[in-house]
Design a protein around this motif. Structure first.
Motif, mmCIF file in Angstrom:
data_model
loop_
_atom_site.group_PDB
_atom_site.id
_atom_site.type_symbol
_atom_site.label_atom_id
_atom_site.label_comp_id
_atom_site.label_asym_id
_atom_site.label_seq_id
_atom_site.Cartn_x
_atom_site.Cartn_y
_atom_site.Cartn_z
ATOM 1 N N PHE A 362 0.841 -1.205 0.000
ATOM 2 C CA PHE A 362 0.000 0.000 0.000
ATOM 3 C C PHE A 362 0.875 1.254 0.000
ATOM 4 O O PHE A 362 0.659 2.191 -0.787
ATOM 5 C CB PHE A 362 -0.913 -0.059 1.223
ATOM 6 N N LEU A 363 1.880 1.287 0.877
ATOM 7 C CA LEU A 363 2.731 2.472 0.980
ATOM 8 C C LEU A 363 3.726 2.556 -0.178
ATOM 9 O O LEU A 363 4.051 3.654 -0.641
ATOM 10 C CB LEU A 363 3.460 2.463 2.319
ATOM 11 N N ARG A 364 4.198 1.414 -0.663
ATOM 12 C CA ARG A 364 5.090 1.443 -1.828
ATOM 13 C C ARG A 364 4.365 1.969 -3.059
ATOM 14 O O ARG A 364 4.915 2.758 -3.841
ATOM 15 C CB ARG A 364 5.632 0.043 -2.091
ATOM 16 N N GLN A 365 3.138 1.499 -3.227
ATOM 17 C CA GLN A 365 2.363 1.989 -4.369
ATOM 18 C C GLN A 365 2.117 3.481 -4.247
ATOM 19 O O GLN A 365 2.188 4.219 -5.231
ATOM 20 C CB GLN A 365 1.031 1.234 -4.470
ATOM 21 N N ALA A 366 1.867 3.927 -3.019
ATOM 22 C CA ALA A 366 1.672 5.361 -2.793
ATOM 23 C C ALA A 366 2.934 6.144 -3.140
ATOM 24 O O ALA A 366 2.865 7.248 -3.706
ATOM 25 C CB ALA A 366 1.269 5.606 -1.338
ATOM 26 N N VAL A 372 -0.433 10.293 -6.410
ATOM 27 C CA VAL A 372 -0.434 10.500 -4.954
ATOM 28 C C VAL A 372 0.303 11.790 -4.651
ATOM 29 O O VAL A 372 1.448 11.985 -5.097
ATOM 30 C CB VAL A 372 0.217 9.303 -4.229
ATOM 31 N N VAL A 373 -0.341 12.654 -3.888
ATOM 32 C CA VAL A 373 0.259 13.959 -3.593
ATOM 33 C C VAL A 373 0.779 14.062 -2.162
ATOM 34 O O VAL A 373 1.662 14.875 -1.886
ATOM 35 C CB VAL A 373 -0.745 15.108 -3.863
ATOM 36 N N ALA A 374 0.231 13.237 -1.247
ATOM 37 C CA ALA A 374 0.654 13.367 0.152
ATOM 38 C C ALA A 374 0.464 12.045 0.886
ATOM 39 O O ALA A 374 -0.449 11.270 0.593
ATOM 40 C CB ALA A 374 -0.133 14.474 0.853
ATOM 41 N N ALA A 395 9.016 8.101 -1.251
ATOM 42 C CA ALA A 395 7.933 9.036 -1.578
ATOM 43 C C ALA A 395 8.419 10.477 -1.479
ATOM 44 O O ALA A 395 8.115 11.314 -2.342
ATOM 45 C CB ALA A 395 6.748 8.799 -0.645
ATOM 46 N N ALA A 396 9.165 10.771 -0.417
ATOM 47 C CA ALA A 396 9.680 12.131 -0.250
ATOM 48 C C ALA A 396 10.653 12.486 -1.365
ATOM 49 O O ALA A 396 10.624 13.601 -1.911
ATOM 50 C CB ALA A 396 10.350 12.271 1.108
ATOM 51 N N GLU A 397 11.513 11.542 -1.722
ATOM 52 C CA GLU A 397 12.480 11.804 -2.785
ATOM 53 C C GLU A 397 11.816 11.933 -4.155
ATOM 54 O O GLU A 397 12.391 12.533 -5.069
ATOM 55 C CB GLU A 397 13.540 10.694 -2.798
ATOM 56 N N ALA A 398 10.607 11.378 -4.267
ATOM 57 C CA ALA A 398 9.847 11.525 -5.513
ATOM 58 C C ALA A 398 9.061 12.839 -5.555
ATOM 59 O O ALA A 398 8.313 13.089 -6.499
ATOM 60 C CB ALA A 398 8.888 10.350 -5.689
ATOM 61 N N GLY A 399 9.209 13.655 -4.515
ATOM 62 C CA GLY A 399 8.586 14.973 -4.510
ATOM 63 C C GLY A 399 7.234 15.049 -3.839
ATOM 64 O O GLY A 399 6.572 16.090 -3.905
ATOM 65 N N LYS A 400 6.803 13.978 -3.186
ATOM 66 C CA LYS A 400 5.501 13.997 -2.511
ATOM 67 C C LYS A 400 5.635 14.657 -1.143
ATOM 68 O O LYS A 400 6.718 14.670 -0.546
ATOM 69 C CB LYS A 400 4.958 12.583 -2.367
#
Length: 720
Positions: A362-366, A372-374, A395-400
């Motif tokens: 779930f979190l990896r897909q997010a 996904v924005v946040a 996720a953070a490194e992807a800009g989310k």
């Protein structure tokens, strides 16, 4: 003891009841006695029985580090205020000392019995007896090359004061005599943490030797030119709790310092080897400043928890059959797309029978989904190798926008959580440490995704931690939903933690420390009203501990009104069940088996018999303890989705109530009796969930001839 046979835990600590409540500490010791009883349960494989013995030892160590340390602190400060059970700190410490001695004696007897069985099964633990020359030569070499360089013997004399001994350290102390002139010398050898407690010898069969035994066998090598005169071993437990000071301005810096201070906490327990000379014993007591410690003498193995190292022996025939958790069928039906599966219908996942990988997925897909924005996430215990942390960093490194609430006050995980917090911050995650006064114990994830020009919120709420290791042995529930009401509620939960914004108008969540106790009392009051009106009135609850006096009194009131109450409480229970005029309608059981029961589920009949469609069903992160209601951020979530409601109530809760192979029943005196299945059909809830299809989203995946989940029926509560 064969599972299902009649068994009473005689002379358990909880066997001396207070007028209305059992003492919390003595009830916990009774729980640890039930864990220890599994070491003698011949229904379990031999190494698993040894594991239970090791767990009972580790449990007891933590009990001293936290609970006994707290009571000792009260006693030393002169705080003699009595708790709800009528005991002062001094009363409780005296009762604990007596109960612990009995428990420790049972542990040693269990080890001697298991040691003999292990030897018969080809796993032996060598003592001081003679061994074959080849093995002896190998040990000589191993000691010189691998052990001796790490040891640091320290003389004890006016020039060498007694050294600091770290928490849970096993140490040896010797009186020696120099061969050249007969001069006496006293030496202390602390066993470093870097050395394993047991060394496995080469060759066929599994032969182990404890490191302290090896040192004794090699004393001439360790102290050349000296003769052994006398000696002994000892082990200590230190106060390891961390108290938060309200004026702490920087919580991170405070914890970095407090963790270092904890390592030098007061000695709470000193365990001495039987036969140690009185002069050496006095030296150890004085050197450790252990005048206020609980001191005891053992004729057996010091550090029962370390026996768990032998459990790692590669003997599948002496362990539980391997079990691979299932991946939720609902998510498989959607090709692994967690969001599509959750969007179609709420999902409940039952760990460890269903894999924690679903939560990670779930979190990896997010993290990978560009829509996904946040992401917002609480972290109480995440473990050392955390895929959850990796997903948040990605996720953070992807800009989310990623927010992580890291709880620094998670006992014994403070240092690990500081490490993760630093790693997350370096990756650009907004790390929040929550409240100074409260622990954030709620387990929640929140993912905001852009869909058709609007934002949809996906939530995960769990009864257990985001910890992939414990998720393999703890029974917990994970709940996934895209229900907008839950999304709004969880959003307010995070704003409360990160910005102290008081939640308003919550729809499905109830939070502590705001009003969780009050809402529970309201729900019990509703059952009381049903009973007084002549309608069916019942309450089922599953949790780890029941301590809170207000809730216990409310349950007593409900019992007096005729509400039928069934409680499944794994550990501490301060309520006295089955007392005429007080609690005759309350039944309490504890389940101890292959998995550790950890989920919190609460069910209210709502004017109809349980189980039923109209019942109110809740899952929670909280136990019924003052700390959960008053000093922690916790949640209680009402389950409204009919499928999830049925799965949790009619499957999970009913299975817990009808289990008759791993259950102990609490009687009014405080004694626990192993439930005897008698003429009933044997039922083991762990085996049931291991061998039946997934509860979550069975749907079309089972439509092609696969076995369906049997329907459980509750005819009567076993043992009553």
């Amino acid at each position: 003891m064969v599972a299902g046979s009649s068994k009473t835990v005689e002379d358990t600590p909880a066997a001396q009841p207070a007028p209305r409540y059992f003492n919390r500490e003595l009830s916990w010791l009774a729980f640890n006695q039930r864990v220890l009883e599994e070491a003698g349960n011949t229904a379990h494989p031999l190494l698993e029985r040894l594991r239970f013995l090791s767990i009972s030892g580790n449990n007891l160590d933590e009990f001293f580090m936290v609970r006994v340390a707290g009571l000792k602190g009260q006693q030393l400060r002169g705080v003699e205020e009595k708790s709800a059970d009528g005991m002062s700190a001094s009363d409780a410490l005296a009762a604990i000392a007596e109960a612990v001695e009995a428990l420790a004696d049972r542990q040693q007897r269990a080890w001697e019995s298991l040691r003999a069985e292990l030897d018969a099964a080809g796993i032996s633990v060598i003592g001081m007896e003679p061994i074959d020359p080849e093995c002896s030569a190998w040990l000589d070499d191993h000691f010189r090359e691998q052990i001796l360089p790490v040891l640091t013997p320290q003389a004890i004399d006016p020039a060498h004061p007694f050294p600091f001994v770290y928490n849970k350290a096993l140490s040896l102390i010797f009186d020696l005599k120099r061969q050249s002139d007969g001069e006496p010398i006293r030496e202390l050898v602390m066993l470093p943490n870097s050395l394993p407690r047991f060394i496995r010898l080469p060759g066929e069969g599994a032969r182990y030797i404890a490191i302290e035994t090896l040192i004794r066998r090699q004393i001439a090598t360790l102290f050349p030119g000296y003769d052994y005169v006398d000696g002994g071993s000892f082990r200590i437990i230190r106060d390891s709790d961390i108290e938060i000071e309200e004026e702490a301005e920087d919580l991170v810096r405070y914890y970095q310092t407090a963790i270092k201070r904890r390592r030098r906490g007061r000695v709470i327990r000193l365990k001495l080897e039987d036969g140690m000379p009185a002069e050496l014993e006095e030296l150890v007591r004085d050197g450790l400043n252990a005048g206020d410690a609980l001191v005891s003498v053992s004729t057996g193995f010091l550090g029962i928890a370390d026996l768990g190292l032998i459990v790692e022996e590669n003997r599948a025939d002496l362990k539980f059959p391997s079990f691979t958790p299932r991946f939720p069928e609902r998510i498989r039906e959607y090709g692994g797309d967690c969001f599509a599966a959750i969007r179609s219908k709420d999902i409940v996942i039952h760990h460890p029978y269903e894999t924690f990988d679903a939560v990670v997925a779930f979190l990896r897909q997010a993290a990978e989904d560009p829509d996904v924005v946040a992401i917002k996430q609480t972290l109480y215990r995440a473990g050392k190798q955390s895929a959850i942390i990796r997903a948040l960093i990605d996720a953070a490194e992807a800009g989310k926008s990623v927010t992580a609430v890291v709880e620094l006050k998670a006992r014994f995980d403070e240092e690990q959580n500081l490490f993760w917090a630093n790693a997350l911050e370096r990756a650009g995650v907004q790390v929040v440490y929550g409240f100074i006064d409260f622990k954030t114990h709620a387990k929640a994830s929140m993912v905001i995704r852009r869909e058709d020009k609007v934002y949809r919120t996906y939530c995960h709420l769990g009864t257990g931690n985001y910890h992939p290791v414990t998720a393999r042995i703890y029974t917990d529930l994970s709940y996934f939903t895209a229900d907008a009401r839950v999304g709004r509620d969880v959003g307010q939960l995070f704003n409360y933690i990160t910005g102290y914004v008081e939640p308003r108008g919550l729809e499905l969540l109830t939070l502590s420390p705001r009003n969780l106790r009050r809402e529970l009392c309201r729900l019990v009051d509703a059952e009381i009203d049903h009973a007084r009106a002549g309608r069916p009135a019942s309450l089922w609850a599953k949790m780890n501990a029941l301590v809170d006096p207000d809730i216990i009194d409310k349950l007593y009131e409900a019992s007096a009104a005729g509400v039928s109450i069934d409680l499944v409480i794994r550990g501490i229970c301060c309520l006295r069940p089955g007392v005429a005029g007080l609690s005759e309608n309350i039944r309490v059981k504890s389940i101890v088996g292959r998995f550790l029961e950890h989920s919190r589920i609460w069910c209210f009949g709502n004017g109809a018999a349980l189980p039923g469609r109209d019942a109110l069903v809740y899952i929670s992160s909280a136990d019924w303890m003052p700390r959960n209601f008053d000093r922690r951020v916790e949640f209680m979530l009402r389950l409204e989705n009919p499928t999830v409601h049925q799965q949790v109530l009619d499957q999970v809760m009913v299975a817990n109530l009808i289990d008759n192979e791993q259950s102990w029943v609490l009687d009014p005196s405080g004694t626990y009796h192993r439930l005897d299945a008698g003429g009933s059909r044997p039922f083991n809830l762990h085996h049931y969930f291991m061998t039946n299809p997934s509860l979550s989203g069975r749907g079309a995946a089972l439509g092609s001839g696969r076995k369906s989940v049997p329907k459980l029926r509750l005819r009567s509560v076993p043992g009553h």
